[in-house]
Design a protein around this motif. Structure first.
Motif, PDB file in Angstrom:
ATOM      1  N   ALA B  16       9.067  50.120 -44.265  1.00  0.00           N
ATOM      2  CA  ALA B  16       8.820  49.680 -42.890  1.00  0.00           C
ATOM      3  C   ALA B  16       7.363  49.231 -42.728  1.00  0.00           C
ATOM      4  CB  ALA B  16       9.166  50.795 -41.903  1.00  0.00           C
ATOM      5  N   LYS B  20       6.017  45.525 -41.541  1.00  0.00           N
ATOM      6  CA  LYS B  20       5.131  45.304 -40.397  1.00  0.00           C
ATOM      7  C   LYS B  20       3.878  44.527 -40.820  1.00  0.00           C
ATOM      8  CE  LYS B  20       5.887  49.718 -38.587  1.00  0.00           C
ATOM      9  NZ  LYS B  20       5.529  50.825 -37.674  1.00  0.00           N
ATOM     10  N   ILE B  76      19.231  42.777 -45.013  1.00  0.00           N
ATOM     11  CA  ILE B  76      18.525  43.913 -44.413  1.00  0.00           C
ATOM     12  C   ILE B  76      17.051  43.568 -44.191  1.00  0.00           C
ATOM     13  CG2 ILE B  76      17.747  46.285 -44.859  1.00  0.00           C
ATOM     14  CD1 ILE B  76      20.466  46.682 -46.348  1.00  0.00           C
ATOM     15  N   MET B  78      15.507  40.664 -44.055  1.00  0.00           N
ATOM     16  CA  MET B  78      15.196  39.555 -43.161  1.00  0.00           C
ATOM     17  C   MET B  78      15.417  39.949 -41.699  1.00  0.00           C
ATOM     18  SD  MET B  78      18.418  37.031 -43.871  1.00  0.00           S
ATOM     19  CE  MET B  78      19.828  36.947 -42.766  1.00  0.00           C
ATOM     20  N   ALA B  79      16.448  40.757 -41.428  1.00  0.00           N
ATOM     21  CA  ALA B  79      16.691  41.185 -40.045  1.00  0.00           C
ATOM     22  C   ALA B  79      15.553  42.087 -39.580  1.00  0.00           C
ATOM     23  CB  ALA B  79      18.036  41.912 -39.941  1.00  0.00           C
ATOM     24  N   LEU B  80      15.123  42.999 -40.460  1.00  0.00           N
ATOM     25  CA  LEU B  80      14.026  43.895 -40.091  1.00  0.00           C
ATOM     26  C   LEU B  80      12.743  43.103 -39.850  1.00  0.00           C
ATOM     27  CD1 LEU B  80      14.682  46.815 -42.610  1.00  0.00           C
ATOM     28  CD2 LEU B  80      14.981  46.899 -40.127  1.00  0.00           C
ATOM     29  N   ALA B  82      12.464  39.978 -38.870  1.00  0.00           N
ATOM     30  CA  ALA B  82      12.579  39.266 -37.588  1.00  0.00           C
ATOM     31  C   ALA B  82      12.331  40.215 -36.417  1.00  0.00           C
ATOM     32  CB  ALA B  82      13.951  38.606 -37.469  1.00  0.00           C
ATOM     33  N   MET B  83      12.872  41.432 -36.506  1.00  0.00           N
ATOM     34  CA  MET B  83      12.638  42.432 -35.455  1.00  0.00           C
ATOM     35  C   MET B  83      11.150  42.751 -35.329  1.00  0.00           C
ATOM     36  SD  MET B  83      15.479  45.331 -36.230  1.00  0.00           S
ATOM     37  CE  MET B  83      17.205  44.898 -36.408  1.00  0.00           C
ATOM     38  N   ALA B  84      10.504  42.938 -36.483  1.00  0.00           N
ATOM     39  CA  ALA B  84       9.085  43.310 -36.484  1.00  0.00           C
ATOM     40  C   ALA B  84       8.241  42.200 -35.856  1.00  0.00           C
ATOM     41  CB  ALA B  84       8.619  43.609 -37.909  1.00  0.00           C
ATOM     42  N   LYS B  86       9.328  39.937 -33.603  1.00  0.00           N
ATOM     43  CA  LYS B  86       9.612  39.930 -32.159  1.00  0.00           C
ATOM     44  C   LYS B  86       8.854  41.062 -31.468  1.00  0.00           C
ATOM     45  CE  LYS B  86      13.900  38.822 -30.764  1.00  0.00           C
ATOM     46  NZ  LYS B  86      14.176  37.420 -30.378  1.00  0.00           N
ATOM     47  N   ASN B  87       8.686  42.169 -32.192  1.00  0.00           N
ATOM     48  CA  ASN B  87       7.942  43.302 -31.652  1.00  0.00           C
ATOM     49  C   ASN B  87       6.465  42.964 -31.452  1.00  0.00           C
ATOM     50  OD1 ASN B  87       8.106  46.030 -30.760  1.00  0.00           O
ATOM     51  ND2 ASN B  87       7.014  46.654 -32.608  1.00  0.00           N
ATOM     52  N   ALA B  92      11.535  35.084 -33.254  1.00  0.00           N
ATOM     53  CA  ALA B  92      11.942  34.944 -34.653  1.00  0.00           C
ATOM     54  C   ALA B  92      13.451  35.013 -34.743  1.00  0.00           C
ATOM     55  CB  ALA B  92      11.322  36.047 -35.496  1.00  0.00           C
ATOM     56  N   GLN B  93      14.002  34.289 -35.704  1.00  0.00           N
ATOM     57  CA  GLN B  93      15.441  34.341 -35.973  1.00  0.00           C
ATOM     58  C   GLN B  93      15.643  34.413 -37.477  1.00  0.00           C
ATOM     59  OE1 GLN B  93      16.873  30.688 -34.020  1.00  0.00           O
ATOM     60  NE2 GLN B  93      17.869  31.991 -32.508  1.00  0.00           N
ATOM     61  N   SER B  94      16.551  35.274 -37.908  1.00  0.00           N
ATOM     62  CA  SER B  94      16.824  35.367 -39.344  1.00  0.00           C
ATOM     63  C   SER B  94      18.077  34.558 -39.692  1.00  0.00           C
ATOM     64  CB  SER B  94      17.002  36.823 -39.758  1.00  0.00           C
ATOM     65  OG  SER B  94      18.163  37.380 -39.198  1.00  0.00           O
TER      66      SER B  94
END
Lengths: 430, 430
Positions: B16, B20, B76, B78-80, B82-84, B86-87, B92-94
């Motif tokens: 993680a 980040k 896994i 790429m989705a994480l 994109a989330m990071a 956006k945070n 972002a889009q994966s």
């Protein structure tokens, strides 16, 4: 040739051994002359682990990306399952929800299926393959983004595919032997039900039975797809859920059950709380404004009871139940309208249980309600709220009383089996 | 506005925290006014763990299903990622390889990209999003099955996308500071190369340098996409690989290097073995039948040497090198043709190292070969095989001598830096 859609939950494919055991079971169905489509959930705790990871990188993971992430779970289990089947000498191909034609709306994390176009699955099984399909996931019609179906999604995938493929049966494999007349963890002599109608199953699911979710049963009823709920561990016949009792469920025990099929089972639910609005002025529109406030907060309420107004004060109490998780939101919404409505106070109580008796037989048998209350009274269980439908009676009791209450009702209606059945029971994943 | 394609390997997104850190780096590029597409590998050891699982259910996992399984890894990460992002307040889009339009042939586990149709990526970045793309994966043109690109696949994805999107640069982020004049684990005074031509980089990659794979450099050269290899940890400028030295690589050190850019670097490779076929009748067709047998076994051989025939016997020895992993297959193939060819015996030796000197400058400088051999001789290193190209000399030595040999050549050609540079070095994932 029959077409069978099978569904295996996360606990059935928790590790390599589980996957190999499930592979054998699928191959058996194929060897018995069926075309087989198997829908599979993510392995064991995979989903929870992925959610953990997501929370480590973002406190509020974006819906689109969370769906992308979580769908990796089924991708892993379905590919491993296909490999395990090929290792047994049979042809298998795995397909994502998108490849299987599971088309949904765009509501991430809890999408609804709006169409199933299973062309690739049909071709695959017609070519002699076993098709393995990822449960719980689809692709949105508008944006072609990956979506997940939310709780119970894999069961819904299986039923929806069964409907689209015009399958003969949808077999839901889980870690229990079927649907029981009560939760076997609570009632030792709970009996496995051989057959239950869609209607009774819907009422049980709405009343706290967790084996099948309401959404999946509703889908099966709409398309008239017989469901066979059974254990992936024992291989025994389980519970048929359908419009009419099938031949295969006409066992000796089944025949016996036909005689007194007054009642299908007793369900209980300890996930709800009770809110009481005390001292509501008993005039038109007061109840309406209370429930409008709760509805505007997007809270689904379950049972509602309004006490008879006390003549001396002109005030009444209104009680309703709702999921515990939504308690805070509901009381906050009600506090806001307190000045306008002018009620006295709010009471919140999360130490309640709901006990429900379900059976189409009660429609034509006026004695059921009386017998239900007598059983509870004999067991010393106090009743706080009552609500009924044509084929269900539900009461709210103290949470502490739930075991005695369910047991007493189960015995009173002759549902106890002669022996204590050995059953495995646990969560059924998604 | 510039369009930058970045690629992050598995070690950069191992957990993680790594995700980040990478998210911040990507957002920086976006803030600098670029459109950004980031290609990402699977997290840390994910791929190995998935392969472990596959081997638990099947000794020879089916190619199609193995690809389906492994592609869960990038899903896994790429989705994480994109989330990071956006945070951090950026959109972002994966996208999976399939969604990104990476079209391949149908050779599972080592598919080749045959087309890239990045319409969704283009739309996403034009709408202001950062696009995150799964490396290493695509979808087959014929069967629409999920494929993986094999070793170095994510780098190739990045370069191919950069070409299809007409990007200004393809940045390959890794766990080293760039391409070095030798492996810094072997030569403490190895120097980071500021700029290197595609041709020299291709020779280095073919000679054992692991920072960039041959395949990826070849792709970049064909479409003339400048590559910038740099560390995802330090943020320092790394090594530019392109047709012409870019402005930004004209550092003081760079200017100095222009003067004596005779040699780009020294590479070594200990992954090969040497096979010697002893006592081959020295007549036409014998060598051909030996190499036909090896080729039919689908073995790629590297260096080949045939000794001068001894006049007295009319027999000669033929030696060649090949990947150690294919040693067994090769010797088995040669044993089979022994009766037909009539050679004496086979010798197999896996204690060898290949040392290569690479540099376009040697084309016009006749002294390089002599200096190379002198350096090795002075270090007491014995040479077993020699092979040359226009811009490379390679020799085979004993594996034990590799450190001394590389160090001696590096010093002899003035490649040593003034200080020992601090570098992190490790595997670069896929």
């Amino acid at each position: 040739m029959s077409l069978v859609v099978q569904k295996y939950g996360g606990s059935s494919v928790a590790d390599a051994e589980g996957i190999k055991r499930v592979a054998k079971r699928i191959v058996e169905a194929k060897k018995n002359g069926n075309q087989v489509v198997a829908v599979v959930s993510a392995m064991g705790d995979t989903t929870d682990e992925l959610i953990d990871l997501a929370e480590q990188v973002s406190p509020i993971p974006a819906g689109r990306e969370l769906d992308m992430l979580l769908t990796a779970g089924e991708r892993i289990s379905m590919a491993l399952l296909a490999m395990a089947i090929k290792n047994l000498g049979h042809e298998a191909q795995s397909f994502t929800g998108s490849q299987a034609g599971v088309i949904t709306d765009s509501v991430h994390n809890k999408a609804r299926i709006i169409d199933v176009t299973p062309g690739r699955i049909r071709t695959s099984v017609d070519e002699g393959n076993i098709a393995i399909v990822a449960g719980f996931q689809g692709v949105s019609q508008d944006s072609k983004d990956i979506t997940t179906l939310g709780r119970g999604g894999s069961d819904t995938t299986a039923v929806a595919l069964a409907a689209a493929l015009d399958a003969d049966v949808c077999e839901i494999y889980t870690d229990v032997d079927g649907v029981f007349t009560a939760d076997p963890r609570v009632v030792k002599k709970a009996r496995k039900i051989d057959w239950i109608s869609f209607e009774d199953m819907l009422e049980l699911a709405a009343s706290g039975s967790k084996v099948l979710l309401h959404r999946c049963v509703e889908y099966a009823r709409r398309y008239n797809i017989p469901i066979h709920v059974r254990s992936s561990f024992s291989g025994l016949p389980g519970t048929w859920v359908s419009n009419e009792r099938p031949q295969s469920a006409q066992s000796a025990q089944g025949a016996e059950q036909v005689e007194h099929a007054l009642i299908s089972g007793v369900a209980h639910d300890v996930s709800e709380a009770k809110v009481t609005v005390v001292g509501v002025p008993d005039k038109p529109g007061e109840a309406a404004s209370i429930f409008r406030a709760v509805a505007d907060a997007e809270i689904n309420i379950d049972m509602v009871v309004q006490n008879v107004s006390a003549a001396s004060t002109g005030l009444t109490d209104i009680s309703f139940t709702l999921p515990k998780a939504e308690g805070k939101k509901a009381t906050a919404a009600l506090e806001k309208i307190k000045p306008a409505v002018g009620y006295d106070s709010l009471r919140y109580d999360d130490q309640i249980a709901k006990i429900s008796l379900v059976g189409a037989g009660m429609k034509t048998n006026p004695g059921v309600t009386a017998q239900f209350f007598e059983a509870l009274s004999d067991a010393g269980v106090n009743i706080e709220l009552i609500s009924t439908s044509e084929i269900r009676i539900s009461v709210v009791t103290r949470a502490d009383d739930v075991k005695e209450a369910v047991q007493a009702v189960h015995t009173s209606f002759g549902l106890d089996s002669d022996s204590e059945e050995a059953v495995v029971y646990g969560g059924t994943g998604r």
